[in-house]
Design an enzyme around this catalytic site. Structure first.
Site, PDB file in Angstrom:
ATOM      1  N   PHE A  93       0.831  -1.198   0.000  1.00 39.41           N
ATOM      2  CA  PHE A  93       0.000   0.000   0.000  1.00 39.41           C
ATOM      3  C   PHE A  93       0.867   1.249   0.000  1.00 39.41           C
ATOM      4  CE2 PHE A  93       0.765  -0.816   4.505  1.00 39.41           C
ATOM      5  CZ  PHE A  93       0.957   0.447   5.051  1.00 39.41           C
ATOM      6  N   CYS A  94       0.238   2.370  -0.384  1.00 40.42           N
ATOM      7  CA  CYS A  94       0.850   3.691  -0.199  1.00 40.42           C
ATOM      8  C   CYS A  94      -0.165   4.535   0.567  1.00 40.42           C
ATOM      9  CB  CYS A  94       1.253   4.319  -1.540  1.00 40.42           C
ATOM     10  SG  CYS A  94      -0.118   4.619  -2.683  1.00 40.42           S
ATOM     11  N   PHE A  95      -0.154   5.838   0.408  1.00 40.92           N
ATOM     12  CA  PHE A  95      -1.041   6.648   1.250  1.00 40.92           C
ATOM     13  C   PHE A  95      -2.511   6.494   0.862  1.00 40.92           C
ATOM     14  CE2 PHE A  95      -3.130  10.702   2.469  1.00 40.92           C
ATOM     15  CZ  PHE A  95      -3.036  10.523   3.834  1.00 40.92           C
ATOM     16  N   SER A 101       1.962   2.919  -4.846  1.00 41.12           N
ATOM     17  CA  SER A 101       1.724   1.482  -4.718  1.00 41.12           C
ATOM     18  C   SER A 101       1.391   0.866  -6.069  1.00 41.12           C
ATOM     19  CB  SER A 101       0.598   1.206  -3.723  1.00 41.12           C
ATOM     20  OG  SER A 101      -0.597   1.858  -4.097  1.00 41.12           O
ATOM     21  N   TYR A 122      -3.233   3.451   2.935  1.00 40.42           N
ATOM     22  CA  TYR A 122      -3.168   3.709   4.375  1.00 40.42           C
ATOM     23  C   TYR A 122      -4.369   4.509   4.857  1.00 40.42           C
ATOM     24  CZ  TYR A 122      -1.714   6.173   8.642  1.00 40.42           C
ATOM     25  OH  TYR A 122      -1.677   6.718   9.904  1.00 40.42           O
TER      26      TYR A 122
END
Length: 374
Positions: A93-95, A101, A122
């Site tokens: 995942f990323c933000f 991602s 996230y």
């Protein structure tokens, strides 16, 4: 390439995660099972952010590809591949579940690994945890374990079921890496506030997911060290039924001695070695803890306890740790106990059981095994 949006299963099964955000973002807060393997480091992320602000998205994307290229790109892909091979059931995942991602997922796909991505990243995970906890708090299904300082409340929650964790139990002090009192600081420091909140929300979800009627937590104030409990959790703990662990002063002194003296020094020795530096840290922490409650102790009592601590430290240096029990007993008897007795008197209508550590453990196990009302 697949996305994961079944968050309950993700937290229930403790899925290993790759957090592709920059280290500064990861350190601020991430999921309990996440490992930081960033697409960009802090410097690269900052440069791309400035470019985005000044020149727009297209230029920022181009700069990102320029910065993460060649052997640098290969090293980062290699780290993702290693994690994916070690954790084939994991995800990344990323933000917001967007470009970073997505790019990591594509590069892994190009390397022959179809690795799933967290839908919404996230931000979505965090939002789901908060909403899940709010729903659990609204159910008001908590039981609180109370008792005087040193009566082994945390031990009861973690080992009260034949040496294992009580069903439905959550260890708030463990997640805060702090034992709760002025003397409760532990080696290694405390997590960030966000990481503490995420850990608590995750633990509450999993405890509530067990086939038991109650979540069991220790009686805590607003702060555990510098980690603050969410307001709705505070409200639940303040209104929940209470069980009270009772223990003699001698037993509580011994428990405090084992935790605040022996265990704390052992932790420092593990990190620093059996050195003079470890003992200096240990002793200075004790004096600092005593100074933090100086105003509430009053000058005369603080002076006397400091003198007793001086004697204990001097004896400890000579190999005799037992002298610590004297100042611990005085502190419990003359400071913590009167404060606790006053607080408990104001909440006595909430008490549903009281007894020894073993008796309370048996009572709580019985409560957890009663059928849930239809």
């Amino acid at each position: 390439m697949s996305d994961i949006d079944n968050f309950p299963t993700l937290f229930r099964t403790q899925v290993p995660l790759i957090d592709t955000r920059a280290p500064v973002e990861f350190e601020r807060g991430s999921m309990p099972t996440a490992t930081n393997l960033p697409l960009m480091n802090d410097t690269e992320r900052e440069a791309v952010g400035r470019c985005y602000k000044n020149e727009g998205a297209e230029a920022a994307i181009a700069l990102g590809h320029q910065l993460v290229t060649g052997s640098l790109k290969e090293d980062r892909i290699a780290a993702w591949i290693k994690f994916a091979n070690e954790h084939p059931d994991g995800a990344l995942f990323c933000f917001r579940g967007g470009m970073r991602s997505g790019l990591a997922q594509q590069w892994l796909k190009d390397a022959g690994i179809d690795y799933p991505r967290i839908s919404g990243g996230y931000k979505a995970l965090r939002r789901w945890l908060i909403d899940s906890s709010d729903n659990i708090y609204a159910q008001e299904t908590f039981l609180v374990v109370a008792g005087k300082t040193g009566c082994a409340k945390t031990r009861l929650i973690n080992h009260g079921a034949s040496g294992g964790r009580l069903p439905g139990g959550i260890d708030l002090e463990g997640m805060a890496n702090h034992r709760g009192s002025s003397f409760g600081r532990r080696d290694g420091g405390q997590p960030t506030q966000i990481n503490f909140e995420i850990a608590v929300d995750s633990a509450i979800f999993n405890a509530n997911d067990e086939p038991v009627p109650f979540i069991i937590a220790e009686d805590e104030s607003r702060l555990i060290g510098r980690c603050a409990l969410a307001q709705n959790l505070q409200d639940c703990l303040k209104s929940a039924p209470m069980v009270v662990v009772e223990a003699s002063l001698e037993a509580r002194v011994e428990h405090s001695f084992e935790n605040y003296i022996l265990a704390n020094l052992a932790d420092l020795k593990t990190r620093l070695g059996d050195t003079k530096e470890a003992f200096e840290h240990f002793s200075s922490d004790l004096y600092a803890a005593l100074d933090r409650i100086k105003k509430r102790l009053g000058g005369v009592r603080h002076h006397e306890l400091t003198r007793q601590l001086d004697d204990a430290i001097a004896s400890h240096l000579k190999g005799d740790t037992s002298v610590h029990r004297g100042w611990i007993a005085a502190l419990l008897r003359d400071y913590y106990d009167p404060m606790y007795n006053y607080q408990l008197e104001n909440r006595k209508e909430r008490i549903i059981f009281r007894g020894s550590e073993g008796d309370v453990a048996e009572f709580l196990l019985a409560q957890q095994h009663e059928p849930t009302p239809e």
